[in-house]
Design an enzyme around this catalytic site. Structure first.
Site, PDB file in Angstrom:
ATOM      1  N   ILE A 338       0.835  -1.207   0.000  1.00 15.40           N
ATOM      2  CA  ILE A 338       0.000   0.000   0.000  1.00 15.40           C
ATOM      3  C   ILE A 338       0.868   1.255   0.000  1.00 15.40           C
ATOM      4  CG2 ILE A 338      -1.614   1.356   1.412  1.00 15.40           C
ATOM      5  CD1 ILE A 338      -2.873  -1.367   2.237  1.00 15.40           C
ATOM      6  N   HIS A 339       1.994   1.197   0.700  1.00 20.78           N
ATOM      7  CA  HIS A 339       2.923   2.330   0.713  1.00 20.78           C
ATOM      8  C   HIS A 339       3.655   2.499  -0.621  1.00 20.78           C
ATOM      9  CE1 HIS A 339       2.419   2.313   5.110  1.00 20.78           C
ATOM     10  NE2 HIS A 339       3.068   3.468   5.152  1.00 20.78           N
ATOM     11  N   GLU A 364       9.644 -19.550  19.390  1.00 24.13           N
ATOM     12  CA  GLU A 364       8.575 -20.196  20.158  1.00 24.13           C
ATOM     13  C   GLU A 364       7.956 -21.357  19.367  1.00 24.13           C
ATOM     14  OE1 GLU A 364       8.120 -19.373  23.209  1.00 24.13           O
ATOM     15  OE2 GLU A 364       8.757 -17.304  23.442  1.00 24.13           O
TER      16      GLU A 364
END
Length: 384
Positions: A338-339, A364
């Site tokens: 989008i940028h 994790e």
């Protein structure tokens, strides 16, 4: 446990204000200097952020899992380094002692973790043992009242800062699997313990990892967590279940931050004479991201509540961690898109977040390990 809605809202509001007014303005400093300013570290101590999950009788706030998840959502709206600094004290660095430690061990270390006086770290991963944690080679051979540790641990978060290391080591070489593994609490400065050079990572600047090396490191038997051999791997798995929910929640918070930034950019950025937010293909990326964030948030909160109610949430924790971290990666990619070209430039936070969030799918327990845990639990339940 807080379990008081008014107190919880006050805590969350305080953290939200701290993130907005203190942490976010310093994100670029942490990125460029690869260090968190000391005044911010002290503010974290003063706010009790190092002891969020440590029981109240040991100086912490004693948050429930659901409350911890809500805090992680707030902390996700800023640089990953800030959460990483306090993360081990509230998670893998202290949980082993909280869950399985002796009362003497709890009294000695937990108040110091809670105050932020010392930092704890968790030593499980090895050069040849990552996802297959039960295959670890670090040994702990009993000699009188001491154990002699030998081996190397890799990618250990906060190791360069740590005062204590929760170390998984094999005390019974005759048992090749998890049952031969025990957990030790080793203090920094113990002869035979040394650190490798700090790792240079793709992202998460300001959070530190390095190897931890044990070379005939003698540890008194009082430092065996719980005082019992052969339960270390079980301790590690209990710690990781909790940590997976925390990382899942943090991934949701960071995805929310990235989407907020992308939405604001899309509203302000004009092409073809109008804001790009008016373009349907941009709207599709915004909408997909919003829906996935909502789904992940619901999963994490549901699993946290189940854990607080005493349910076994092995499957749910893995589902939440897997979905939330993968979601966060997809949101990062859409938000950078989008940028446009600006998203590839460090002037915008999305360039940093795009690199930072890639790690969530690895630690994790990788996404692939979560898939195995989920599927095996399904098969076990179906054939019981």
């Amino acid at each position: 446990m807080i379990r008081d809605q008014q107190m919880l809202e006050q805590l969350l509001a305080t953290i939200r204000d701290f993130v907005t007014n203190e942490l976010r303005p310093n994100e670029h400093i942490v990125e460029e200097s690869e260090a968190i300013p000391e005044q911010i570290v002290q503010q974290m101590r003063d706010m009790g952020l190092f002891g969020l999950t440590i029981p109240e009788e040991y100086g912490g706030l004693g948050l429930t899992m659901e409350e911890e998840v809500l805090v992680a959502l707030e902390l996700g709206h800023t640089s990953a380094a800030f959460r990483s600094l306090i993360g081990t004290n509230n998670g893998i660095g202290s949980s082993g002692i909280i869950i399985d430690g002796t009362e003497e061990q709890k009294q000695k270390y937990l108040p110091r973790y809670a105050s932020g006086e010392i930092i704890g770290s968790f030593c499980l991963t090895e050069p040849d043992s990552g996802s297959d944690a039960a295959a670890l080679k670090t040994s702990a051979i009993k000699e009188g009242d001491y154990y002699v540790l030998n081996g190397t641990k890799r990618f250990i978060t906060n190791a360069p800062r740590a005062a204590t290391f929760t170390v998984m080591a094999r005390t019974n070489p005759e048992i090749k699997g998890a049952a031969g593994i025990s957990a030790f609490l080793v203090e920094a400065g113990t002869p035979g313990l040394s650190l490798g050079k700090m790792d240079k990572k793709m992202g998460q600047k300001g959070s530190y990892t390095c190897d931890v090396i044990f070379d005939n490191c003698r540890v008194h038997q009082d430092q065996l967590i719980g005082g019992v051999e052969g339960v270390g791997f079980k301790t590690a798995m209990k710690v990781l279940d909790k940590g997976r929910l925390h990382i899942g929640a943090y991934s949701v918070g960071m995805a929310e931050r990235m989407l907020d930034d992308a939405l604001n950019y899309a509203i302000e950025r004009k092409q073809f004479g109008q804001p790009i937010a008016n373009f349907q293909l941009i709207q599709a990326m915004l909408a997909d991201s919003k829906a996935e964030i909502y789904a992940a948030k619901c999963m994490v909160l549901d699993a946290a509540r189940r854990r607080d109610e005493g349910e076994s949430i092995i499957t749910e924790a893995s589902c939440a961690k897997m979905f939330a971290t993968e979601m966060c990666g997809r949101v990062a990619d859409r938000c950078l898109q989008i940028h446009g070209g600006a998203g590839y430039i460090s002037e915008y936070a999305i360039e940093r977040f795009y690199r930072d969030v890639r790690l969530f799918r690895l630690y994790e327990g990788t996404t692939q390990i979560q898939q195995l845990i989920i599927a095996r639990d399904m098969i076990k339940a179906a054939t019981a």
